[in-house]
Design a protein around this motif. Structure first.
Motif, mmCIF file in Angstrom:
data_model
loop_
_atom_site.group_PDB
_atom_site.id
_atom_site.type_symbol
_atom_site.label_atom_id
_atom_site.label_comp_id
_atom_site.label_asym_id
_atom_site.label_seq_id
_atom_site.Cartn_x
_atom_site.Cartn_y
_atom_site.Cartn_z
ATOM 1 N N THR A 31 109.806 3.027 28.374
ATOM 2 C CA THR A 31 108.498 2.310 28.899
ATOM 3 C C THR A 31 108.891 0.350 28.390
ATOM 4 N N ASP A 42 103.271 0.392 32.402
ATOM 5 C CA ASP A 42 103.434 1.252 33.065
ATOM 6 C C ASP A 42 102.889 2.314 32.462
ATOM 7 N N THR A 44 102.475 5.299 32.102
ATOM 8 C CA THR A 44 102.870 6.818 32.507
ATOM 9 C C THR A 44 104.728 7.153 32.240
ATOM 10 N N ARG A 45 105.744 6.056 32.162
ATOM 11 C CA ARG A 45 106.781 6.039 31.717
ATOM 12 C C ARG A 45 106.898 6.835 30.232
#
Length: 156
Positions: A31, A42, A44-45
């Motif tokens: 991330t 981001d 979501t990483r």
């Protein structure tokens, strides 16, 4: 109370904890690296596939290394974990990497078809981050080995 013992055993298992901590470290690093390269965070990483380093490789390598250090590199447990680690790492840089490349091409084909036909196609965006380059797998393997050595020297 027997069920609580199972949970206690699971969360005090050095093999499980080493593998999970390696995965978490890889995901956090992934991330951060993604944010630096793309100049935006981001989140979501943190649970995403693909990227540097490989969380899959870190997880299975740390598990195999920890088992080897504790049970012996000549043990059946290490043989099983070691072979599974090789398979997972090979798959991450092979089949899964190619799947990501194919997803990129298919997503572009869908965009192009929409432009030329003026028709809206069903909204299906294939995941493009699913595999790893050899460098990403290598980084995950190294992270897993280092994490297992640290766990072995400090917690076992």
């Amino acid at each position: 109370m027997i069920k609580m013992k199972y949970l206690s055993d699971l969360f005090s298992n050095v093999f499980v904890l080493t593998a999970l901590s390696s995965w978490a470290e890889a995901q956090i690093l992934k991330t951060i690296i993604h944010a630096i390269v793309n100049k935006k965070l981001d989140i979501t990483r943190i649970c995403g596939d693909g990227g540097m380093p490989s969380g899959h490789s870190a997880t299975v390598t740390s598990l195999a290394t920890c088992i080897g250090l504790v049970k012996g590199f000549d043990s059946v447990e290490f043989a099983i974990a070691g072979i599974m680690a090789v398979v997972v790492c090979h798959d991450a840089k092979g089949v899964r990497l190619e799947t990501g490349k194919q997803s990129t091409v298919l997503n572009e084909i869908v965009k192009t078809m929409e432009l030329f036909t003026s028709k809206k196609l069903p909204e299906v965006k294939l995941k493009e981050f699913v595999g790893h380059t050899p460098a990403q797998v290598f980084a995950g393997v190294m992270l897993g080995i280092i994490n297992a050595i640290i766990a072995y020297n400090f917690f076992i």
